[in-house]
Design a protein around this motif. Structure first.
Motif, PDB file in Angstrom:
ATOM      1  N   LEU A  44     -69.823 -24.845 -27.552  1.00  0.00           N
ATOM      2  CA  LEU A  44     -69.101 -23.480 -27.222  1.00  0.00           C
ATOM      3  C   LEU A  44     -69.536 -22.549 -28.230  1.00  0.00           C
ATOM      4  O   LEU A  44     -69.803 -21.402 -27.597  1.00  0.00           O
ATOM      5  CB  LEU A  44     -67.527 -23.890 -27.488  1.00  0.00           C
ATOM      6  CG  LEU A  44     -66.735 -24.769 -26.455  1.00  0.00           C
ATOM      7  CD1 LEU A  44     -65.404 -25.111 -27.044  1.00  0.00           C
ATOM      8  CD2 LEU A  44     -66.932 -24.415 -25.092  1.00  0.00           C
ATOM      9  N   TRP A  45     -69.995 -22.914 -29.469  1.00  0.00           N
ATOM     10  CA  TRP A  45     -70.397 -22.025 -30.164  1.00  0.00           C
ATOM     11  C   TRP A  45     -71.918 -21.366 -29.781  1.00  0.00           C
ATOM     12  O   TRP A  45     -72.098 -20.136 -29.768  1.00  0.00           O
ATOM     13  CB  TRP A  45     -70.749 -22.563 -31.685  1.00  0.00           C
ATOM     14  CG  TRP A  45     -71.510 -21.649 -32.662  1.00  0.00           C
ATOM     15  CD1 TRP A  45     -72.672 -21.394 -32.807  1.00  0.00           C
ATOM     16  CD2 TRP A  45     -70.588 -21.086 -33.516  1.00  0.00           C
ATOM     17  NE1 TRP A  45     -72.879 -20.403 -33.851  1.00  0.00           N
ATOM     18  CE2 TRP A  45     -71.592 -20.058 -34.346  1.00  0.00           C
ATOM     19  CE3 TRP A  45     -69.419 -20.582 -34.040  1.00  0.00           C
ATOM     20  CZ2 TRP A  45     -71.326 -19.240 -35.427  1.00  0.00           C
ATOM     21  CZ3 TRP A  45     -68.921 -19.718 -34.991  1.00  0.00           C
ATOM     22  CH2 TRP A  45     -69.928 -18.812 -35.496  1.00  0.00           C
TER      23      TRP A  45
ATOM     24  N   ALA B  94     -64.228 -31.756 -31.613  1.00  0.00           N
ATOM     25  CA  ALA B  94     -65.143 -31.478 -32.631  1.00  0.00           C
ATOM     26  C   ALA B  94     -66.606 -31.555 -31.884  1.00  0.00           C
ATOM     27  O   ALA B  94     -67.599 -30.849 -32.349  1.00  0.00           O
ATOM     28  CB  ALA B  94     -65.165 -32.548 -33.725  1.00  0.00           C
ATOM     29  N   ALA B  95     -66.929 -32.745 -31.064  1.00  0.00           N
ATOM     30  CA  ALA B  95     -68.080 -32.578 -30.558  1.00  0.00           C
ATOM     31  C   ALA B  95     -68.355 -31.549 -29.628  1.00  0.00           C
ATOM     32  O   ALA B  95     -69.792 -31.085 -29.440  1.00  0.00           O
ATOM     33  CB  ALA B  95     -68.274 -33.913 -29.778  1.00  0.00           C
TER      34      ALA B  95
ATOM     35  N   GLY C  31     -56.606 -43.436 -29.108  1.00  0.00           N
ATOM     36  CA  GLY C  31     -56.328 -42.199 -28.439  1.00  0.00           C
ATOM     37  C   GLY C  31     -55.887 -40.953 -29.055  1.00  0.00           C
ATOM     38  O   GLY C  31     -56.298 -39.773 -28.707  1.00  0.00           O
ATOM     39  N   ILE C  32     -55.227 -41.343 -30.222  1.00  0.00           N
ATOM     40  CA  ILE C  32     -54.966 -39.875 -31.076  1.00  0.00           C
ATOM     41  C   ILE C  32     -55.964 -39.403 -31.755  1.00  0.00           C
ATOM     42  O   ILE C  32     -56.411 -38.161 -31.738  1.00  0.00           O
ATOM     43  CB  ILE C  32     -53.738 -40.330 -31.924  1.00  0.00           C
ATOM     44  CG1 ILE C  32     -52.466 -40.817 -31.198  1.00  0.00           C
ATOM     45  CG2 ILE C  32     -53.587 -39.182 -32.850  1.00  0.00           C
ATOM     46  CD1 ILE C  32     -51.392 -41.443 -32.361  1.00  0.00           C
ATOM     47  N   PHE C  33     -56.791 -40.149 -32.253  1.00  0.00           N
ATOM     48  CA  PHE C  33     -58.166 -39.794 -32.891  1.00  0.00           C
ATOM     49  C   PHE C  33     -59.193 -39.354 -31.889  1.00  0.00           C
ATOM     50  O   PHE C  33     -60.173 -38.879 -32.287  1.00  0.00           O
ATOM     51  CB  PHE C  33     -58.531 -40.665 -34.018  1.00  0.00           C
ATOM     52  CG  PHE C  33     -57.477 -40.793 -35.251  1.00  0.00           C
ATOM     53  CD1 PHE C  33     -57.534 -39.906 -36.272  1.00  0.00           C
ATOM     54  CD2 PHE C  33     -56.652 -41.934 -35.047  1.00  0.00           C
ATOM     55  CE1 PHE C  33     -56.621 -39.900 -37.085  1.00  0.00           C
ATOM     56  CE2 PHE C  33     -55.646 -42.000 -36.258  1.00  0.00           C
ATOM     57  CZ  PHE C  33     -55.856 -41.080 -37.359  1.00  0.00           C
ATOM     58  N   ALA C  34     -59.161 -39.796 -30.807  1.00  0.00           N
ATOM     59  CA  ALA C  34     -60.414 -39.891 -29.948  1.00  0.00           C
ATOM     60  C   ALA C  34     -60.397 -38.347 -29.292  1.00  0.00           C
ATOM     61  O   ALA C  34     -61.639 -37.727 -29.231  1.00  0.00           O
ATOM     62  CB  ALA C  34     -60.315 -40.758 -28.630  1.00  0.00           C
ATOM     63  N   ARG C  35     -59.277 -37.750 -29.120  1.00  0.00           N
ATOM     64  CA  ARG C  35     -59.211 -36.325 -28.737  1.00  0.00           C
ATOM     65  C   ARG C  35     -59.684 -35.400 -29.580  1.00  0.00           C
ATOM     66  O   ARG C  35     -60.452 -34.641 -29.310  1.00  0.00           O
ATOM     67  CB  ARG C  35     -57.986 -35.849 -27.953  1.00  0.00           C
ATOM     68  CG  ARG C  35     -57.603 -34.501 -27.293  1.00  0.00           C
ATOM     69  CD  ARG C  35     -56.477 -34.286 -26.767  1.00  0.00           C
ATOM     70  NE  ARG C  35     -56.417 -33.005 -26.083  1.00  0.00           N
ATOM     71  CZ  ARG C  35     -55.388 -32.611 -25.463  1.00  0.00           C
ATOM     72  NH1 ARG C  35     -54.084 -33.257 -25.414  1.00  0.00           N
ATOM     73  NH2 ARG C  35     -55.386 -31.203 -24.952  1.00  0.00           N
TER      74      ARG C  35
END
Length: 304
Positions: free
Chosen positions: A20-21, A14-15, A5-9
């Protein structure tokens, strides 16, 4: 919270970042241009109406939306100036891309066949000259191609011509400038594809009796098509909208769409028509992108 869960967010964020760009730096500006293309020209600042004012309330916004029209797009299809500009841009882009492919493919093929220690040197030789300012390089070509320029001096000294040849302000000079400026954009994708090709495939073709020429057309060239497509798109799309090279090196008999956009924006101050021409140009470039994406997907499906 688990490690997953820590790394999933951060991974999800990042995806989302590329989207957004695209929204901030493509869709939002495009929405402004599209809105201006549906407006009408006026002698004012800004030079178009309606101008949306969110402080005037919902009724004012509704009235502003009601004033939008497609008159500027209709003008593009009824005025020969814009039609000929689009056609010339497409012809120049297709011709230049084919010339670039014919020149870049042997260079990229030769680079890919070099020993590994020399491939980096060859790549630097391709890239380093283009670290110089784009405008400086184009003005250098003007000095070379002008009536008393270096090219005519060399030709006269070698007695190849008896009088200076007119090079500048011709389509030949324009094509020369375009091919020179965009050559790395064709070489690098081709080199990246050819350098990854498995050499054992050519050995197998030779063992099966294929001549070097036949092996090239049956093995090397088909495997290099992704690089051909990528290089063609990297060159074709910006060449269609090219302004600087045609304006400085070509004649003024016929304009490309980039020059027409410049005239409409900065000379005629007709922002709505110029915006409509820009939107139409973008729509014109969508089919090649979709075709390339479809071919890439088909190739990935074939490989899987």
């Amino acid at each position: 919270m688990s490690a997953r869960g820590i790394f999933a967010r951060p991974a999800r964020l990042a995806a989302i970042a590329p989207y957004l760009w695209m929204v901030l730096f493509f869709l939002v500006p495009f929405a402004f241009v599209l809105k201006i293309s549906l407006s009408q020209t006026v002698i004012a600042q800004p030079p178009y109406v309606p101008v949306f004012d969110l402080t005037e309330g919902r009724e004012a916004l509704s009235a502003a939306f009601a004033q939008l029209s497609f008159d500027n797009f209709r003008l593009l299809f009824h005025d020969d100036l814009y039609i000929l500009s689009y056609l010339r841009s497409l012809v120049v882009a297709v011709t230049s891309t084919l010339i670039l492919l014919l020149i870049a493919y042997p260079i990229a093929y030769g680079m890919a066949r070099l020993p590994q220690r020399w491939q980096g040197v060859a790549m630097m030789l391709v890239i380093v000259p283009f670290w110089t300012s784009f405008l400086i390089r184009i003005y250098a070509w003007i000095n070379i191609l002008q009536h008393d320029g270096l090219l005519n001096k060399i030709l006269l000294a070698l007695h190849i011509v008896s009088a200076p040849v007119v090079w500048l302000s011709t389509d030949s000079a324009m094509y020369l400038g375009i091919v020179y400026s965009y050559l790395p954009f064709m070489i690098l994708p081709l080199y990246a594809t050819l350098s990854k090709m498995d050499a054992s495939l050519l050995e197998a073709a030779n063992d099966l009796g294929a001549s070097p020429r036949r092996a090239f057309w049956l093995v090397t060239f088909p495997l290099s098509l992704p690089g051909v497509g990528a290089g063609a798109l990297l060159c074709f799309i910006p060449i269609v909208g090219e302004f600087v090279i045609p304006d400085l090196l070509a004649g003024s008999d016929s304009l490309m769409i980039g020059q027409t956009l410049w005239l409409e924006f900065f000379t005629n101050k007709d922002w709505p028509v110029a915006s409509a021409a820009a939107v139409a140009l973008l729509v014109l470039l969508v089919p090649p992108l979709l075709l390339y994406d479809r071919l890439q997907r088909r190739q990935l499906e074939g490989n899987s």
